[in-house]
Design a protein around this motif. Structure first.
Motif, PDB file in Angstrom:
ATOM      1  N   ILE A  33       0.874  -1.173   0.000  1.00 32.88           N
ATOM      2  CA  ILE A  33       0.000   0.000   0.000  1.00 32.88           C
ATOM      3  C   ILE A  33       0.911   1.222   0.000  1.00 32.88           C
ATOM      4  O   ILE A  33       1.852   1.296   0.799  1.00 32.88           O
ATOM      5  N   ALA A  34       0.650   2.195  -0.859  1.00 32.43           N
ATOM      6  CA  ALA A  34       1.548   3.352  -0.930  1.00 32.43           C
ATOM      7  C   ALA A  34       0.786   4.628  -1.263  1.00 32.43           C
ATOM      8  O   ALA A  34      -0.263   4.602  -1.919  1.00 32.43           O
ATOM      9  N   ARG A  35       1.338   5.741  -0.792  1.00 30.12           N
ATOM     10  CA  ARG A  35       0.843   7.066  -1.164  1.00 30.12           C
ATOM     11  C   ARG A  35       2.031   7.950  -1.498  1.00 30.12           C
ATOM     12  O   ARG A  35       2.984   8.049  -0.717  1.00 30.12           O
ATOM     13  N   LYS A  55      -2.481   0.381  -4.277  1.00 22.15           N
ATOM     14  CA  LYS A  55      -2.442  -0.828  -3.451  1.00 22.15           C
ATOM     15  C   LYS A  55      -2.542  -2.022  -4.380  1.00 22.15           C
ATOM     16  O   LYS A  55      -3.148  -1.953  -5.461  1.00 22.15           O
ATOM     17  N   GLY A  56      -1.913  -3.093  -3.994  1.00 18.84           N
ATOM     18  CA  GLY A  56      -1.960  -4.289  -4.814  1.00 18.84           C
ATOM     19  C   GLY A  56      -1.366  -5.467  -4.085  1.00 18.84           C
ATOM     20  O   GLY A  56      -0.744  -5.320  -3.024  1.00 18.84           O
ATOM     21  N   VAL A  57      -1.561  -6.624  -4.648  1.00 26.82           N
ATOM     22  CA  VAL A  57      -1.021  -7.842  -4.057  1.00 26.82           C
ATOM     23  C   VAL A  57      -0.461  -8.720  -5.169  1.00 26.82           C
ATOM     24  O   VAL A  57      -1.054  -8.858  -6.240  1.00 26.82           O
ATOM     25  N   GLY A  58       0.697  -9.285  -4.915  1.00 21.50           N
ATOM     26  CA  GLY A  58       1.308 -10.254  -5.814  1.00 21.50           C
ATOM     27  C   GLY A  58       1.289 -11.622  -5.160  1.00 21.50           C
ATOM     28  O   GLY A  58       1.526 -11.737  -3.947  1.00 21.50           O
ATOM     29  N   LEU A  59       1.001 -12.654  -5.927  1.00 22.32           N
ATOM     30  CA  LEU A  59       0.936 -14.010  -5.386  1.00 22.32           C
ATOM     31  C   LEU A  59       1.876 -14.913  -6.167  1.00 22.32           C
ATOM     32  O   LEU A  59       1.783 -15.032  -7.389  1.00 22.32           O
ATOM     33  N   ARG A  60       2.794 -15.548  -5.445  1.00 22.57           N
ATOM     34  CA  ARG A  60       3.741 -16.496  -6.028  1.00 22.57           C
ATOM     35  C   ARG A  60       3.362 -17.896  -5.553  1.00 22.57           C
ATOM     36  O   ARG A  60       3.210 -18.124  -4.355  1.00 22.57           O
ATOM     37  N   VAL A  61       3.223 -18.837  -6.480  1.00 25.24           N
ATOM     38  CA  VAL A  61       2.892 -20.217  -6.111  1.00 25.24           C
ATOM     39  C   VAL A  61       3.884 -21.169  -6.773  1.00 25.24           C
ATOM     40  O   VAL A  61       4.390 -20.905  -7.869  1.00 25.24           O
TER      41      VAL A  61
END
Length: 413
Positions: A33-35, A55-61
């Motif tokens: 999350i950033a401003r 804001k974002g999310v990265g998913l590594r599997v």
């Protein structure tokens, strides 16, 4: 803030849990999350005033040694379910690689102790602070010398961020941080219409440690004015002294040759040099993720591994290469906590706080010892080759005569 931490940390854990239930042997969620807020002025007027949030999310599997990665800024629950499925589908289409995998539990502990990185004053700065600071920089620079006639850019800004990470290896952690900055790029003009430019900038985690707008403006103007009348010099062999800003650029080029990935690919001048002398005994180059209030300081790197102090060159001897988990596994080494990333990218090797340790003599004494030489204040181009060690760049600066900065020079290679 506590509720926010619980929400995003819980979200990261849920994504990891869903990926595991769907068949991933390993899973890692990285939430950011950033401003960002900034102001630019020109001739006493606001040229640009912006504030952006992200804001974002990265998913590594990891599924049967196959890597899948996806990212999203859509936090709607239904979208997140499909997002997890997409990461797993991408893993299914990837080629297997035995080196794929997350950092193991041994590498993920213990958490580094780094002190506070978050300044509430920076997080709550009003927009008019940036405007007033930018205008003050411009006024201070103009007051130094009437030959300061224009500005390429003058401004101020701040950044606030939060990071949350969770993985199937038992990791669940978070931190938040701030930084604030001021900068000026003035243009000086002489009586013949010749133009010279320079810059000055300051970045700090905490507002109270930031240099004043007046000091930024004055130093930037002084550096631009002193370059007026710059001349070429004849080809010759002389000592070269880097000013601190240019020294930072130079050592970053040197340290990039210590990337574990470059070493593994045999595309670095440091291949086969570990434990050997590669510089003068006075040279100690360190990457330190624990440096107090450093801009690159964090309790853990981009994949949750605790950061640490890693001497790259110590007393002139090459001591360490820098690794993230993947490149360390390829090399049969351990990660050094140097994984860098944002939520929209996979981890890659980066620096935390890279610095050259100070020597025993002050800079002024080094200059005084030079009878005839070149003091570099600006470099142009990207002529550093980490494979061959060749270093060729354009440069401007001051000529040293009898231990003093005598006059400006330009168009040096």
């Amino acid at each position: 803030m506590i509720q926010t931490v619980l929400d995003y940390q819980a979200l990261a854990k849920r994504l990891v849990g869903r990926a595991r239930k769907k068949g991933a042997q390993q899973a890692e969620a990285f939430v950011q999350i950033a401003r960002d807020s900034s102001c630019r002025v020109r001739d006493g007027q606001i040229e640009d005033l912006t504030q952006a949030t992200s804001k974002g999310v990265g998913l590594r599997v990891i599924v049967k040694e196959r890597l899948g990665f996806a990212y999203t800024s859509d936090f709607d629950p239904a979208s997140l379910d499909a997002f997890v499925d997409r990461a797993l589908q991408l893993a299914g289409a990837a080629a297997p690689n035995k080196d794929n995998g997350l950092p193991n539990r041994k590498d993920l502990k213990p958490r580094a102790e780094i002190g506070e990185l978050f300044d509430p004053e920076v997080a709550n700065l009003p927009a008019d602070w940036k405007v007033k600071a930018s205008l003050e920089i411009e006024r201070a620079a103009k007051a130094v010398d009437p030959r300061i006639t224009a500005f390429d850019s003058v401004g101020a800004g701040d950044h606030v961020s939060e990071v949350y990470v969770a993985s199937s290896e038992g990791l669940a952690d978070a931190y938040r941080g701030t930084f604030v900055f001021l900068y000026a790029v003035p243009v000086a003009t002489d009586e013949h219409g010749g133009l010279q430019t320079s810059y000055w900038v300051d970045y700090k985690r905490f507002l109270g440690q930031l240099d004043t707008p007046e000091a930024i403006g004055k130093e930037a103007a002084r550096r631009a004015v002193r370059m007026l009348g710059a001349k070429k010099v004849k080809s010759q062999k002389v000592p070269v002294v880097f000013d601190p800003m240019m020294a930072a650029s130079f050592v970053a080029n040197v340290a990039s040759a210590a990337s574990g990935d470059a070493i593994h690919k045999k595309s670095s001048i440091f291949v086969g040099k570990l434990g050997k002398k590669v510089a003068a005994a006075e040279v100690t180059l360190v990457d330190d993720g624990l440096r107090e209030k450093g801009l690159g300081t964090a309790p853990f790197d981009g994949e949750g591994v605790p950061t640490r102090r890693t001497p790259v060159i110590e007393g002139g001897v090459l001591r360490n290469f820098l690794y993230d988990a993947f490149t360390a596994r390829k090399a049969g080494a351990r990660t050094t906590g140097n994984a860098s990333r944002g939520y929209s990218s996979l981890p890659h090797i980066g620096f935390n706080n890279l610095y050259l340790e100070p020597g025993a003599r002050p800079p002024e004494e080094i200059i005084r010892e030079v009878k005839n030489g070149f003091y570099v204040t600006a470099m142009l181009g990207h002529g550093a080759n980490i494979v061959t060690g060749e270093y060729s760049r354009g440069a401007n600066g001051m000529w040293i005569e009898n231990g003093e900065l005598a006059g400006p020079v330009q168009e040096v290679t």
